[in-house]
Write an enzyme that holds these catalytic residues in place. Sequence first.
Site, PDB file in Angstrom:
ATOM      1  CG  HIS A 139     -16.627 -51.537  -2.830  1.00 27.68           C
ATOM      2  ND1 HIS A 139     -17.890 -52.039  -2.655  1.00 27.68           N
ATOM      3  CD2 HIS A 139     -16.533 -51.212  -4.126  1.00 27.68           C
ATOM      4  CE1 HIS A 139     -18.529 -52.017  -3.826  1.00 27.68           C
ATOM      5  NE2 HIS A 139     -17.724 -51.514  -4.734  1.00 27.68           N
TER       6      HIS A 139
ATOM      7  CD  GLN B 173     -13.164 -53.388  -3.467  1.00 26.51           C
ATOM      8  OE1 GLN B 173     -12.904 -52.584  -4.361  1.00 26.51           O
ATOM      9  NE2 GLN B 173     -14.185 -54.219  -3.544  1.00 26.51           N
TER      10      GLN B 173
ATOM     11  CG  HIS C  48     -22.706 -57.113  -6.105  1.00 26.37           C
ATOM     12  ND1 HIS C  48     -22.329 -57.514  -7.377  1.00 26.37           N
ATOM     13  CD2 HIS C  48     -21.567 -56.713  -5.489  1.00 26.37           C
ATOM     14  CE1 HIS C  48     -21.019 -57.364  -7.495  1.00 26.37           C
ATOM     15  NE2 HIS C  48     -20.535 -56.887  -6.373  1.00 26.37           N
TER      16      HIS C  48
ATOM     17  NE  ARG D  50     -20.655 -60.219 -11.356  1.00 26.39           N
ATOM     18  CZ  ARG D  50     -20.230 -58.961 -11.367  1.00 26.39           C
ATOM     19  NH1 ARG D  50     -20.683 -58.131 -12.291  1.00 26.39           N
ATOM     20  NH2 ARG D  50     -19.361 -58.522 -10.475  1.00 26.39           N
TER      21      ARG D  50
ATOM     22  CD  GLU E  38     -16.775 -52.322 -12.634  1.00 26.72           C
ATOM     23  OE1 GLU E  38     -17.551 -52.923 -11.869  1.00 26.72           O
ATOM     24  OE2 GLU E  38     -15.644 -51.925 -12.287  1.00 26.72           O
TER      25      GLU E  38
ATOM     26  CG  HIS F 118     -18.925 -49.006 -12.423  1.00 29.56           C
ATOM     27  ND1 HIS F 118     -17.865 -48.228 -12.031  1.00 29.56           N
ATOM     28  CD2 HIS F 118     -19.024 -50.020 -11.502  1.00 29.56           C
ATOM     29  CE1 HIS F 118     -17.326 -48.750 -10.925  1.00 29.56           C
ATOM     30  NE2 HIS F 118     -18.018 -49.817 -10.582  1.00 29.56           N
TER      31      HIS F 118
ATOM     32  CG  ASP G  33     -15.396 -48.764  -7.230  1.00 32.04           C
ATOM     33  OD1 ASP G  33     -15.631 -49.604  -6.347  1.00 32.04           O
ATOM     34  OD2 ASP G  33     -15.551 -49.018  -8.443  1.00 32.04           O
TER      35      ASP G  33
HETATM   36 ZN    ZN Z   1     -18.175 -50.977  -6.675  1.00 33.72          ZN
END
Ligand code: ZN
Length: 455
Positions: A57, A60, A202, A205, A232, A266, A317
């Site tokens: 990502h 981030q 994604h 959830r 995860e 993960h 990540d």
């Molecule tokens: Zn991720």
Amino acid sequence: MTAIHARLALLDGGWAEQVRLGIEDGIVVTVDRDARAEDADVRAGIVIPGLVNAHSHAFQRLLAGRTEQRGPGRDTFWTWRTRMYALARQVDAAVLETIATRVYTEMVATGYTTVAEFHYLHNEPGKTATGDAMFDALVAAAEASGIRLAYVPVLYERGGFDDGPPSDDQLRFVRKLDEFVAHYERVRAKAGASVSVGIGAHSLRAVRPASLQAVADIAARDEVPMHLHVAEQEREVDECLATFGTRPVAWLLDKMGVGANWCLVHATHLDGGETEALAASGAVVCLCPSTEANLGDGLFPLQPYLEAGGRIAIGSDSHVTVNPFEELRWLEYGQRLAMRTRNVAAVGRPETGRSLFEAALRGGAQAAGLSASGGLANGAPADLVVLDDDSPMLAGHSGRSLLDALVFSGFTLPIDRVMVAGAWQVEDGVHRAEASSAAAYTGLAKRIDLDEERP
Ligand code: ZN
């Protein structure tokens, strides 16, 4: 044709000496062992293939070091996520391009030659549907840094397992299934030699089961990689058990036909049955050791998974560190600390660093949808790293322990050159975009203020 003459090269079949690689149109077209160098050849000490960063990502990166102050309650993944959303609110296409150009440049400089960008930040701030501006920003960043981009747009449609609406922050990520598929089709048409397109969701959830099935069907139809965050956090396992009556990976394996084009990111919390079945599925698990450690996720059951033939890739990540050899080191060290034993990942061969590197090479190529094994061979992409033959870190090492030295000797990587798709991106240890990407990123990092957003 470009030609490289290496004293030692890690080819698909293992280490070889006095290797001459011929490169044309970004592809390795000749591989000669025990060959003499010719005058125009680039002289290299040690050549190894570049690695795939199978989960990124990019935005981030700007969060690194900004979430390490303890809050009033217990700091967890979920409190970290609040800070990440505060950053995401400020990321438009121009900001994304600046951050991604910097982090992709850092990746290439440390030996990643491909990145799979798991992208859910679809909409610019204040807008609900802005076409493909964020994709265009990532492509521009990939071009500026020279990295090979495997773009993975991911579907995000709801707030959680209870099917609740997305929060205001999550609206940035949301596209209806048909809008999402239209975006995927548009960007697929724009893909080229150094930009490919996968697809994903994604997490369990954030998408409905029927939508997940629809996305998986597209991946199967188009034979592209299918990426998904899964298991995860223990909370996700508990919520999945409460909703579906089964654990997340068991549910996926049962309902979604998980196979070799899947990359499960993960997969930290597995029981014994899930570990065996996931290994047998042929899917890749993308492990992100530095981020998983930073977020306090837990430890993946590496040894039983590898012993069952499971495939792994690595990803940086959230980019709290950008160094594939550090990821591999952390992957092994986490297991050693938990199991109080050594050389855990050396399954199938005795050298731990080499075992980790070769697993990440093969699994990364699979997760990014690259053809072949990821290794250097005739017909393979010319994505490679030249190590400094005079480095003290590598002194005294033969092929048998060279990769162990790279993984277990520290931080300063002895990288002399990096080539992606036949073009040199790093020469004399310096990436061609190092100064420009650093200047732009530094200016941005001084402007972005996350402190006001502290919950
Ligand atoms: Zn991720």
